[in-house]
Design an enzyme around this catalytic site. Sequence first.
Site, PDB file in Angstrom:
ATOM      1  N   LYS A 164      -6.706 -11.130   7.445  1.00  0.00           N
ATOM      2  CA  LYS A 164      -4.821 -11.144   6.624  1.00  0.00           C
ATOM      3  C   LYS A 164      -4.401 -11.244   8.042  1.00  0.00           C
ATOM      4  O   LYS A 164      -3.634 -12.671   8.262  1.00  0.00           O
ATOM      5  CB  LYS A 164      -3.877 -10.527   6.274  1.00  0.00           C
ATOM      6  CG  LYS A 164      -3.360 -10.750   5.673  1.00  0.00           C
ATOM      7  CD  LYS A 164      -2.341  -9.405   4.402  1.00  0.00           C
ATOM      8  CE  LYS A 164      -1.225  -9.726   4.024  1.00  0.00           C
ATOM      9  NZ  LYS A 164      -0.874  -8.575   3.434  1.00  0.00           N
ATOM     10  N   GLY A 168      -3.548  -6.002   1.152  1.00  0.00           N
ATOM     11  CA  GLY A 168      -5.091  -5.857   2.095  1.00  0.00           C
ATOM     12  C   GLY A 168      -6.046  -5.651   0.705  1.00  0.00           C
ATOM     13  O   GLY A 168      -7.254  -5.904   0.158  1.00  0.00           O
ATOM     14  N   ARG A 169      -5.580  -4.273   0.253  1.00  0.00           N
ATOM     15  CA  ARG A 169      -6.819  -3.615  -1.032  1.00  0.00           C
ATOM     16  C   ARG A 169      -5.942  -4.503  -2.411  1.00  0.00           C
ATOM     17  O   ARG A 169      -7.006  -3.671  -3.329  1.00  0.00           O
ATOM     18  CB  ARG A 169      -5.862  -2.436  -0.841  1.00  0.00           C
ATOM     19  CG  ARG A 169      -5.310  -2.000  -1.667  1.00  0.00           C
ATOM     20  CD  ARG A 169      -4.347  -0.173  -1.109  1.00  0.00           C
ATOM     21  NE  ARG A 169      -3.142  -0.019  -1.054  1.00  0.00           N
ATOM     22  CZ  ARG A 169      -2.519  -0.413   0.183  1.00  0.00           C
ATOM     23  NH1 ARG A 169      -2.416  -1.098   1.051  1.00  0.00           N
ATOM     24  NH2 ARG A 169      -0.746   0.455  -0.272  1.00  0.00           N
ATOM     25  N   GLU A 178      -4.689   4.418  -0.387  1.00  0.00           N
ATOM     26  CA  GLU A 178      -4.139   3.830   0.479  1.00  0.00           C
ATOM     27  C   GLU A 178      -2.833   3.281  -0.148  1.00  0.00           C
ATOM     28  O   GLU A 178      -1.179   3.770   0.583  1.00  0.00           O
ATOM     29  CB  GLU A 178      -4.468   2.317   0.944  1.00  0.00           C
ATOM     30  CG  GLU A 178      -4.110   2.118   2.400  1.00  0.00           C
ATOM     31  CD  GLU A 178      -4.901   1.291   2.946  1.00  0.00           C
ATOM     32  OE1 GLU A 178      -5.742   1.623   4.303  1.00  0.00           O
ATOM     33  OE2 GLU A 178      -4.589   0.249   2.285  1.00  0.00           O
ATOM     34  N   HIS A 183     -27.391  15.159 -11.048  1.00  0.00           N
ATOM     35  CA  HIS A 183     -28.405  16.126  -9.589  1.00  0.00           C
ATOM     36  C   HIS A 183     -28.442  16.306  -8.475  1.00  0.00           C
ATOM     37  O   HIS A 183     -28.476  16.829  -7.325  1.00  0.00           O
ATOM     38  CB  HIS A 183     -29.696  15.198  -9.786  1.00  0.00           C
ATOM     39  CG  HIS A 183     -30.004  15.041 -10.981  1.00  0.00           C
ATOM     40  ND1 HIS A 183     -30.883  15.813 -12.063  1.00  0.00           N
ATOM     41  CD2 HIS A 183     -30.506  13.938 -12.210  1.00  0.00           C
ATOM     42  CE1 HIS A 183     -31.750  15.288 -13.057  1.00  0.00           C
ATOM     43  NE2 HIS A 183     -30.611  14.040 -12.964  1.00  0.00           N
ATOM     44  N   LYS A 195      -4.665   3.991  15.193  1.00  0.00           N
ATOM     45  CA  LYS A 195      -4.990   2.144  15.257  1.00  0.00           C
ATOM     46  C   LYS A 195      -3.933   2.126  16.408  1.00  0.00           C
ATOM     47  O   LYS A 195      -4.570   1.796  17.807  1.00  0.00           O
ATOM     48  CB  LYS A 195      -4.372   1.035  14.473  1.00  0.00           C
ATOM     49  CG  LYS A 195      -5.451   0.696  13.499  1.00  0.00           C
ATOM     50  CD  LYS A 195      -4.213  -0.292  13.007  1.00  0.00           C
ATOM     51  CE  LYS A 195      -4.678  -0.967  11.275  1.00  0.00           C
ATOM     52  NZ  LYS A 195      -3.532  -1.999  10.821  1.00  0.00           N
TER      53      LYS A 195
HETATM   54  C1  G6Q Z   1      -5.065  -2.879   2.824  1.00  0.00           C
HETATM   55  C2  G6Q Z   1      -4.815  -2.687   4.136  1.00  0.00           C
HETATM   56  C3  G6Q Z   1      -5.715  -2.008   4.896  1.00  0.00           C
HETATM   57  C4  G6Q Z   1      -6.426  -3.870   5.656  1.00  0.00           C
HETATM   58  C5  G6Q Z   1      -7.455  -3.865   6.731  1.00  0.00           C
HETATM   59  C6  G6Q Z   1      -7.504  -5.143   7.253  1.00  0.00           C
HETATM   60  O1  G6Q Z   1      -4.222  -3.133   1.707  1.00  0.00           O
HETATM   61  O2  G6Q Z   1      -3.499  -3.781   4.603  1.00  0.00           O
HETATM   62  O3  G6Q Z   1      -7.168  -1.647   5.090  1.00  0.00           O
HETATM   63  O4  G6Q Z   1      -7.028  -4.875   4.720  1.00  0.00           O
HETATM   64  O5  G6Q Z   1      -6.611  -3.400   7.668  1.00  0.00           O
HETATM   65  O6  G6Q Z   1      -6.757  -6.222   7.991  1.00  0.00           O
HETATM   66  P1  G6Q Z   1      -6.711  -7.464   8.394  1.00  0.00           P
HETATM   67  O7  G6Q Z   1      -7.076  -8.480   6.783  1.00  0.00           O
HETATM   68  O8  G6Q Z   1      -5.144  -7.610   8.691  1.00  0.00           O
HETATM   69  O9  G6Q Z   1      -7.776  -7.582   8.791  1.00  0.00           O
END
Ligand code: G6Q
Length: 549
Positions: A212, A274-275, A360, A391, A511
């Site tokens: 993203k 993202g999620r 998250e 198991h 990060k």
């Molecule tokens: C999800 C978060 C996170 C994100 C990653 C990758 O909801 O925002 O998991 O998807 O950090 O981010 P980029 O797509 O910006 O690389």
Amino acid sequence: MSATTRIKSLIERPAWKALAAHHQRLQKLHLRKLFADDPTRGERLAVEAAGLYLDYSKNRITDRTLKLLVQLAEESDLSGRIAAMFSGDKINTTENRAVLHVALRAPIGATILVDGKNVVPEVHAVLAKMASFSDRVRSGAWKGHTGKRIKNVINIGIGGSDLGPVMAYEALKHYSERSLTFRFVSNVDGIDFVEATRDLEPAETLFIISSKTFTTLETMTNAQSARDWLLHGLGRDRKAVARHFVAVSTNAEKVSAFGIDTANMFGFWDWVGGRYSMDSAIGLSTMLAIGPDNFYAMLKGFREIDEHFRNTSFERNLPVLMGLLAVWNNDFLGAPTVAVLPYEQYLKRFPAYLQQLTMESNGKHVTLAGKKVEYQTGPIYWGEPGTNGQHSFYQLIHQGTRLIPCDFIAFGHALTPLGRHHDILLANVFAQAEALAFGKTPEEVIAEGTPAALVPHRVFEGNRPSNVILADRLTPEVLGKLVALYEHSVFTQGIIWNIDSFDQWGVELGKVLAQRIVPELESKAAPKLKHDTSTNTLIRHYRTLRQTK
Ligand code: G6Q
């Protein structure tokens, strides 16, 4: 005053207080008795919608529990908050963003406004671009730099830009184009990249850089290595990048700076978390694998559950019920985790996907207003496909000291039937849910002739809650429904807990610190370290280790 501040804090809401008192009275009640007292319980406490059947009768609840949970949803203004999400309000308040994954699957004629602009036409324009690209790659019309057709697709991304694509690819492998090989690289551990590419021809390989922001350290590091690998394999001709790299991103400038032609960039928007993005362009690898028609069918599945969630009374609303039961188990029964147990091999990555979606989203310690919460928020989600887990860790679920609610997921049909396998598989689902709920009493164990000393070891207390979700078969449409079911269940939980389910500040600190430490590891001269003594010593120790051959 905003809608959120008008609502009482959670522990002050009448339904919350009533649930606490109700829980005290219910504590001794066993599922054995609840079922014995109500011969229709197993039929009554089940609901079917959009082809998903949810049996929630094996939860430690009564009709009164349900009534109070529904009241709690009303006192939390769940309806108002659902409406706010669907109409593009900026409900992700800490990032001042709308939360519109539902727009990703809205029908073409729908109108969803963000800052006065209808976003649905853009969504469909990107889908059409993805479809045209997918068709070209799948048919062989899209050629690599040397004129060879693409045989391998590697998605490079992490977190939300990886877990959805991997999960969906595995889940829908049955529908995938088997002449194409799909791999997913996420970890900055170089081995991930090395193993994914070791047997592939650069001339036949397409990379999708899914990010993203297009700034994520892991993804950018892997993308650079991918470019080096490709150029090394194709005689260092930089023009090759355009035929072997496409990007999924919101950041055109960075995509272009990397050398990817922005004509081969698939966009999405800051109102997609993202999620929550597997059905956006982040799902390009999914579309390449299963084809546009199957991808559209998946979107239809998402949409059916969206509509169900938006329009159905709470008592019959699958995601609302699942969300409320999750709150009940988490906050009143004190269950710290939820096990997700798909009895479907293709869903092997579904628990990992749900871990991000749930944890998250709802792993938050303050309310929307920034006050420390006075109750537990998101539980820990985990799981493995059945029957393997039986198991292994099921022992603890059956006889351990902790309460672990389980979500069992199963299907009426195997996608490729094989002898008696499917009946045996399903027998195990039903047996596990039954054993967890009803257990085995000392009397029953003794009646089997068990030696006295062994009786306590062989007793199963039972009274362990579970949901069973059944659907006809795992199609793209059903996968969309399952994901939407959990998305909206997570939403419901977040509304009750009055938290922001759509930010993820918790991933930031590590990060930032990592970016600071990288030069301290790489510098030739011994760096001046200003961390705590543990971190300083670890860094020095690593610097010594990396000097040894
Ligand atoms: C999800 C978060 C996170 C994100 C990653 C990758 O909801 O925002 O998991 O998807 O950090 O981010 P980029 O797509 O910006 O690389």
